[in-house]
Design a protein around this motif. Structure first.
Motif, short mmCIF file in Angstrom:
data_model
loop_
_atom_site.label_atom_id
_atom_site.label_comp_id
_atom_site.label_asym_id
_atom_site.label_seq_id
_atom_site.Cartn_x
_atom_site.Cartn_y
_atom_site.Cartn_z
N VAL A 115 2.36 14.50 -10.39
CA VAL A 115 3.03 14.92 -9.15
C VAL A 115 4.36 14.20 -9.06
O VAL A 115 4.43 12.97 -9.21
CB VAL A 115 2.18 14.57 -7.91
N LEU A 116 5.42 14.95 -8.81
CA LEU A 116 6.73 14.36 -8.54
C LEU A 116 6.98 14.50 -7.04
O LEU A 116 7.21 15.60 -6.53
CB LEU A 116 7.83 15.07 -9.33
N ALA A 117 6.89 13.38 -6.33
CA ALA A 117 7.08 13.37 -4.88
C ALA A 117 8.54 13.05 -4.58
O ALA A 117 9.11 12.13 -5.16
CB ALA A 117 6.17 12.34 -4.23
N THR A 118 9.14 13.81 -3.66
CA THR A 118 10.56 13.66 -3.36
C THR A 118 10.80 13.62 -1.85
O THR A 118 10.02 14.18 -1.07
CB THR A 118 11.38 14.82 -3.95
N SER A 119 11.89 12.97 -1.46
CA SER A 119 12.31 12.99 -0.06
C SER A 119 13.83 12.98 0.00
O SER A 119 14.50 12.73 -1.00
CB SER A 119 11.71 11.81 0.72
N ASP A 120 14.35 13.24 1.18
CA ASP A 120 15.79 13.35 1.37
C ASP A 120 16.44 11.98 1.43
O ASP A 120 16.11 11.16 2.29
CB ASP A 120 16.07 14.12 2.67
N ALA A 121 17.36 11.70 0.52
CA ALA A 121 18.10 10.44 0.52
C ALA A 121 19.50 10.60 1.07
O ALA A 121 20.27 9.64 1.09
CB ALA A 121 18.15 9.87 -0.90
N ARG A 122 19.85 11.82 1.48
CA ARG A 122 21.20 12.14 1.95
C ARG A 122 22.19 11.90 0.81
O ARG A 122 21.80 11.68 -0.32
CB ARG A 122 21.54 11.36 3.21
N GLU A 125 21.49 13.28 -2.60
CA GLU A 125 20.55 12.62 -3.49
C GLU A 125 19.13 12.73 -2.95
O GLU A 125 18.92 13.09 -1.78
CB GLU A 125 20.92 11.15 -3.67
N VAL A 126 18.16 12.43 -3.81
CA VAL A 126 16.76 12.42 -3.39
C VAL A 126 16.11 11.10 -3.80
O VAL A 126 16.48 10.50 -4.81
CB VAL A 126 15.95 13.59 -4.00
N TYR A 127 15.15 10.67 -2.99
CA TYR A 127 14.24 9.61 -3.40
C TYR A 127 13.10 10.27 -4.16
O TYR A 127 12.69 11.38 -3.83
CB TYR A 127 13.68 8.86 -2.19
N TRP A 128 12.56 9.58 -5.15
CA TRP A 128 11.51 10.20 -5.96
C TRP A 128 10.56 9.14 -6.50
O TRP A 128 10.90 7.95 -6.61
CB TRP A 128 12.12 10.97 -7.14
N ALA A 129 9.36 9.58 -6.84
CA ALA A 129 8.39 8.78 -7.59
C ALA A 129 7.43 9.77 -8.26
O ALA A 129 7.13 10.83 -7.70
CB ALA A 129 7.63 7.81 -6.70
N ARG A 130 6.98 9.42 -9.46
CA ARG A 130 6.10 10.32 -10.22
C ARG A 130 4.72 9.67 -10.36
O ARG A 130 4.60 8.46 -10.62
CB ARG A 130 6.69 10.61 -11.60
N TYR A 131 3.68 10.49 -10.18
CA TYR A 131 2.30 10.00 -10.14
C TYR A 131 1.40 10.83 -11.06
O TYR A 131 1.72 11.97 -11.41
CB TYR A 131 1.74 10.13 -8.71
N ARG A 132 0.25 10.25 -11.40
CA ARG A 132 -0.81 10.98 -12.10
C ARG A 132 -2.05 10.98 -11.23
O ARG A 132 -2.42 9.96 -10.64
CB ARG A 132 -1.13 10.34 -13.45
N VAL A 133 -2.70 12.13 -11.12
CA VAL A 133 -3.95 12.23 -10.36
C VAL A 133 -5.08 11.60 -11.16
O VAL A 133 -5.33 11.98 -12.31
CB VAL A 133 -4.29 13.70 -10.03
#
Length: 247
Positions: A115-122, A125-133
């Motif tokens: 899963v690549l989770a993202t949020s608004d960094a304005r 740009e985006v904030y992001w982190a990648r995860y494994r289930v």
């Protein structure tokens, strides 16, 4: 006994759960520029709906971001102030962790999926982190995910190139993309259908309970990842008097 969770990394989200993680009440507001004005009334409403006094709280959970400076600071300061006044701990949980765990439940993701989770960094740009289930459901009904990379901040195109290009995951598929960052830049990051957009404070609370039971450290330091937009002006350097001038 209850646990209050706050997240101001994007929208304003408040949730109250019992010690087993069952949701007692929750509220949210999509106000992005008035976090301070929105948060306190939501806390009051949640406690009133559940018939819970502040003195019944055993912990306050705070989403630690990453997020822009001002909004995130409101939630963390509120959580710390409330916890200090009650003599209870503050448990910090990265907001993207909650978003990734929520995606597993909402989308029915199986173990091994990334899963690549993202949020608004304005600033485009985006904030992001990648995860494994790891598991679709763990203690308190919370999916188990492990972080593989991040959190970081960059332009959406660079995030897509670095985190989505190349070989697929162990399931043979590309990571599932979720979150508001992807919704803002669909030309680079294609969000999954029905994917969560912002963190759910209830999931945040349940993650904190699971990690507390496991004895994990849960610091409440904010994940800003970059300096705030507004800085204190630099002090002017004094200019020494000219030689032979007046004292």
């Amino acid at each position: 006994m209850a646990v209050l969770a706050l997240d101001t990394s994007a929208a304003v989200a408040v949730s109250l759960v019992d010690e087993d993680g069952a949701r007692l009440a929750s509220r949210s507001s999509d106000e992005r520029r008035r976090h301070a004005e929105s948060l306190a009334p939501l806390i009051t409403e949640v406690l009133a709906e559940a018939g819970t006094e502040r003195t019944d709280l055993t912990a306050v959970v705070a989403g630690t971001g990453p997020a822009p400076y001002t909004g995130l600071r409101v939630g963390l300061v509120t959580a710390r102030t409330l916890a200090l006044s009650l003599g209870i701990p503050v448990l910090g949980v990265p907001s993207l962790d909650a978003l990734a765990a929520q995606a597993v439940s909402d989308l029915g993701l199986r173990p091994g999926t990334e899963v690549l989770a993202t949020s608004d960094a304005r600033r485009k740009e985006v904030y992001w982190a990648r995860y494994r289930v790891v598991a679709h459901e763990g203690p308190h009904g919370v999916p188990v995910v492990e972080r593989l990379a991040g959190p970081g901040v960059d332009r959406a195109g660079f995030v897509a190139q670095a985190q989505l290009s190349g070989a697929g995951t162990e399931t043979g598929e590309q990571p599932v993309v979720v979150g508001e960052g992807a919704m803002l830049y669909p030309e680079f990051l294609s969000a999954a259908d029905d994917a969560p957009v912002v963190p759910d404070a209830t999931v945040l609370a349940r993650l904190a309970l699971v990690r507390r039971a496991a004895g994990e450290d849960q610091p409440s330091e904010p994940l800003y990842l970059r300096r705030p937009d507004v800085h204190e002006p630099a002090r002017a350097t004094p200019v020494p008097p000219a030689a032979g001038g007046a004292a």
